[in-house]
Enzyme design. Sequence first.
Site, short mmCIF file in Angstrom:
data_model
loop_
_atom_site.label_atom_id
_atom_site.label_comp_id
_atom_site.label_asym_id
_atom_site.label_seq_id
_atom_site.Cartn_x
_atom_site.Cartn_y
_atom_site.Cartn_z
N GLU A 101 0.62 -1.37 -0.02
CA GLU A 101 -0.05 0.00 -0.01
C GLU A 101 1.02 1.19 0.07
OE1 GLU A 101 -2.83 -0.24 3.35
OE2 GLU A 101 -3.90 -1.81 2.40
N GLU A 146 -4.19 8.92 -1.51
CA GLU A 146 -3.39 9.78 -0.98
C GLU A 146 -2.74 9.14 0.29
OE1 GLU A 146 -3.83 14.13 1.17
OE2 GLU A 146 -5.62 13.33 -0.01
#
Length: 170
Positions: free
Chosen positions: A88, A138
């Site tokens: 991730e 983000e």
Amino acid sequence: MHFKFCPACGGALSAAAGPHHPQRCTSCGAEHFRDSKPCAGALVVRHGRVLLARRAIEPFKGCWDIPGGFLNEGEHPEDGARREIHEETGLRVRLGGCLGIYMDRYGGSDTAKWTLNIYYFAEPLDDTTPRAADDASELAWFAPDKLPPKMAFKHEDQVLADWRARVSSQ
Ligand SMILES: [Zn+2]
């Protein structure tokens, strides 16, 4: 989570007799125990700030999330936490101790599957800048007194409150 059909033979499953009872297959007799899906994540901290990811996928698209995810079959939670962090964020981390274990449901509804969420302390192995994967829009570092007011999953608010309490007592 309740199933309608037997994963072994496709027969119809009876309703469970109670919250801690299995569902029995009316065809082959197999018992299917209902349990919580194990997940692992980590509070990756650099310079006193924790790394969070904004979800680009449902459930809770657009909300902030602690990096982590579902464990694979046979995978140790420590390995799962390191794998999820790397997938991730691109970061390789060293895990510290376990912060705690938190129960939740995956999604907002009362019928969503239960999850058992294990969290570790972690620090990056080097100065690599984290990069968001496809499932995050983000990534950002948050100081303990500037955390998002509400996280994607309910239990994550408690995880961050517990982390903040640990940090402030040090
Ligand atoms: Zn069956």
